[in-house]
Design a protein around this motif. Structure first.
Motif, mmCIF file in Angstrom:
data_model
loop_
_atom_site.group_PDB
_atom_site.id
_atom_site.type_symbol
_atom_site.label_atom_id
_atom_site.label_comp_id
_atom_site.label_asym_id
_atom_site.label_seq_id
_atom_site.Cartn_x
_atom_site.Cartn_y
_atom_site.Cartn_z
ATOM 1 N N ILE A 18 37.544 23.386 33.923
ATOM 2 C CA ILE A 18 37.513 24.162 34.954
ATOM 3 C C ILE A 18 35.822 24.550 35.165
ATOM 4 N N THR A 19 35.149 24.572 33.927
ATOM 5 C CA THR A 19 33.719 24.717 34.057
ATOM 6 C C THR A 19 32.906 23.490 33.910
ATOM 7 N N GLY A 20 33.399 22.342 34.034
ATOM 8 C CA GLY A 20 32.594 21.088 34.085
ATOM 9 C C GLY A 20 32.309 20.754 35.321
ATOM 10 N N THR A 21 31.738 19.530 35.469
ATOM 11 C CA THR A 21 31.397 18.906 37.010
ATOM 12 C C THR A 21 32.474 18.370 37.561
ATOM 13 N N ASP A 22 33.371 17.517 36.821
ATOM 14 C CA ASP A 22 34.689 17.113 37.364
ATOM 15 C C ASP A 22 35.807 17.740 37.149
ATOM 16 N N ARG A 23 35.988 18.939 38.340
ATOM 17 C CA ARG A 23 37.186 19.487 38.258
ATOM 18 C C ARG A 23 38.521 18.897 38.396
ATOM 19 N N ASN A 24 39.043 18.097 37.890
ATOM 20 C CA ASN A 24 40.038 17.127 38.032
ATOM 21 C C ASN A 24 41.330 18.074 38.076
ATOM 22 N N LEU A 25 41.964 18.298 39.248
ATOM 23 C CA LEU A 25 43.427 18.879 39.212
ATOM 24 C C LEU A 25 44.356 18.467 38.305
ATOM 25 N N THR A 26 44.560 17.006 38.230
ATOM 26 C CA THR A 26 45.435 16.480 37.342
ATOM 27 C C THR A 26 45.392 16.709 35.785
ATOM 28 N N ARG A 27 44.073 16.920 35.370
ATOM 29 C CA ARG A 27 43.853 17.332 34.299
ATOM 30 C C ARG A 27 44.009 18.628 33.845
ATOM 31 N N ILE A 28 43.763 19.566 34.762
ATOM 32 C CA ILE A 28 43.906 20.987 34.720
ATOM 33 C C ILE A 28 45.409 21.113 34.737
ATOM 34 N N TYR A 29 46.414 20.334 35.723
ATOM 35 C CA TYR A 29 47.757 20.495 35.642
ATOM 36 C C TYR A 29 48.306 20.082 34.376
ATOM 37 N N MET A 30 47.886 18.960 33.663
ATOM 38 C CA MET A 30 48.455 18.596 32.455
ATOM 39 C C MET A 30 48.205 19.587 31.131
ATOM 40 N N CYS A 31 46.946 20.116 31.288
ATOM 41 C CA CYS A 31 46.927 21.280 30.081
ATOM 42 C C CYS A 31 47.516 22.218 30.397
ATOM 43 N N VAL A 32 47.812 22.870 31.574
ATOM 44 C CA VAL A 32 48.730 23.943 31.886
ATOM 45 C C VAL A 32 50.136 23.750 31.324
ATOM 46 N N ILE A 33 50.682 22.667 31.783
ATOM 47 C CA ILE A 33 52.097 22.190 31.667
ATOM 48 C C ILE A 33 52.196 22.014 30.029
ATOM 49 N N SER A 34 51.393 21.221 29.359
ATOM 50 C CA SER A 34 51.386 20.927 27.953
ATOM 51 C C SER A 34 51.369 22.093 27.076
ATOM 52 N N LEU A 35 50.442 23.129 27.790
ATOM 53 C CA LEU A 35 50.422 24.507 26.962
ATOM 54 C C LEU A 35 51.569 25.081 26.930
ATOM 55 N N ALA A 36 52.213 25.264 28.169
ATOM 56 C CA ALA A 36 53.524 25.802 28.321
ATOM 57 C C ALA A 36 54.866 25.269 27.492
ATOM 58 N N SER A 56 47.717 25.519 44.266
ATOM 59 C CA SER A 56 46.290 25.349 44.097
ATOM 60 C C SER A 56 45.721 23.960 44.663
ATOM 61 N N LYS A 57 46.571 23.110 44.516
ATOM 62 C CA LYS A 57 46.480 21.927 45.218
ATOM 63 C C LYS A 57 46.352 22.075 46.632
ATOM 64 N N GLU A 58 47.107 22.493 47.193
ATOM 65 C CA GLU A 58 46.833 22.735 48.800
ATOM 66 C C GLU A 58 45.840 23.633 49.272
ATOM 67 N N LYS A 59 45.620 24.780 48.540
ATOM 68 C CA LYS A 59 44.477 25.569 48.840
ATOM 69 C C LYS A 59 43.078 24.975 48.474
ATOM 70 N N ARG A 60 43.109 24.157 47.535
ATOM 71 C CA ARG A 60 41.950 23.488 46.917
ATOM 72 C C ARG A 60 41.208 24.805 46.176
ATOM 73 N N GLU A 61 42.024 25.628 45.686
ATOM 74 C CA GLU A 61 41.316 26.549 44.469
ATOM 75 C C GLU A 61 42.458 26.768 43.658
ATOM 76 N N LEU A 62 41.771 27.247 42.457
ATOM 77 C CA LEU A 62 42.750 27.591 41.286
ATOM 78 C C LEU A 62 43.403 28.730 41.375
ATOM 79 N N SER A 63 44.678 29.100 41.294
ATOM 80 C CA SER A 63 45.624 30.116 41.369
ATOM 81 C C SER A 63 45.097 30.930 40.365
ATOM 82 N N ILE A 64 44.862 32.220 40.470
ATOM 83 C CA ILE A 64 44.652 33.451 39.795
ATOM 84 C C ILE A 64 45.650 33.700 38.780
ATOM 85 N N ASP A 65 47.057 33.210 39.116
ATOM 86 C CA ASP A 65 48.149 33.295 38.163
ATOM 87 C C ASP A 65 47.806 32.205 36.889
#
Length: 105
Positions: A18-36, A56-65
């Motif tokens: 999320i802090t890098g230049t390539d904010r890939n939503l699939t990578r973010i999704y995998m991190c969140v679900i893997s951690l859960a 988050s994908k629809e709004k094109r911004e990461l949810s605060i939740d």
């Protein structure tokens, strides 16, 4: 509950993404679900996180939740696990790590 070091490594990958230049939503999704799943979250929590990722994908911004969940997990981990994930191999004295030197005054 999965090993705290693995959880810390997934957290590191999440924050690097999320802090890098390539904010890939699939990578973010995998991190969140893997951690859960590593934490053994209940199905309702998993469903909620997945819905937030879809929003988050629809709004094109990461949810605060999602951010709230990930920072809550980071806060619950032992400090040694986070230090291991970030490559700190020697134990750090907590007084030196978070202390303020007298020279800074």
């Amino acid at each position: 509950m999965g090993s705290e070091v693995y959880q810390a490594q997934v957290l590191r990958a999440f924050f690097d993404t999320i802090t890098g230049t390539d904010r890939n939503l699939t990578r973010i999704y995998m991190c969140v679900i893997s951690l859960a799943k590593l934490r053994g979250e209940d199905p309702e929590k998993l469903r909620f996180l997945m819905e937030q990722m879809r929003a988050s994908k629809e709004k094109r911004e990461l949810s605060i939740d999602i951010l709230d969940y990930m920072t809550g997990v980071a806060n619950s981990l032992e400090s040694w696990a986070g230090q291991s994930a970030f490559g700190i191999t020697t134990p750090v004295n907590s007084e030196d790590f978070g202390g303020i030197s007298m020279d800074s005054f």
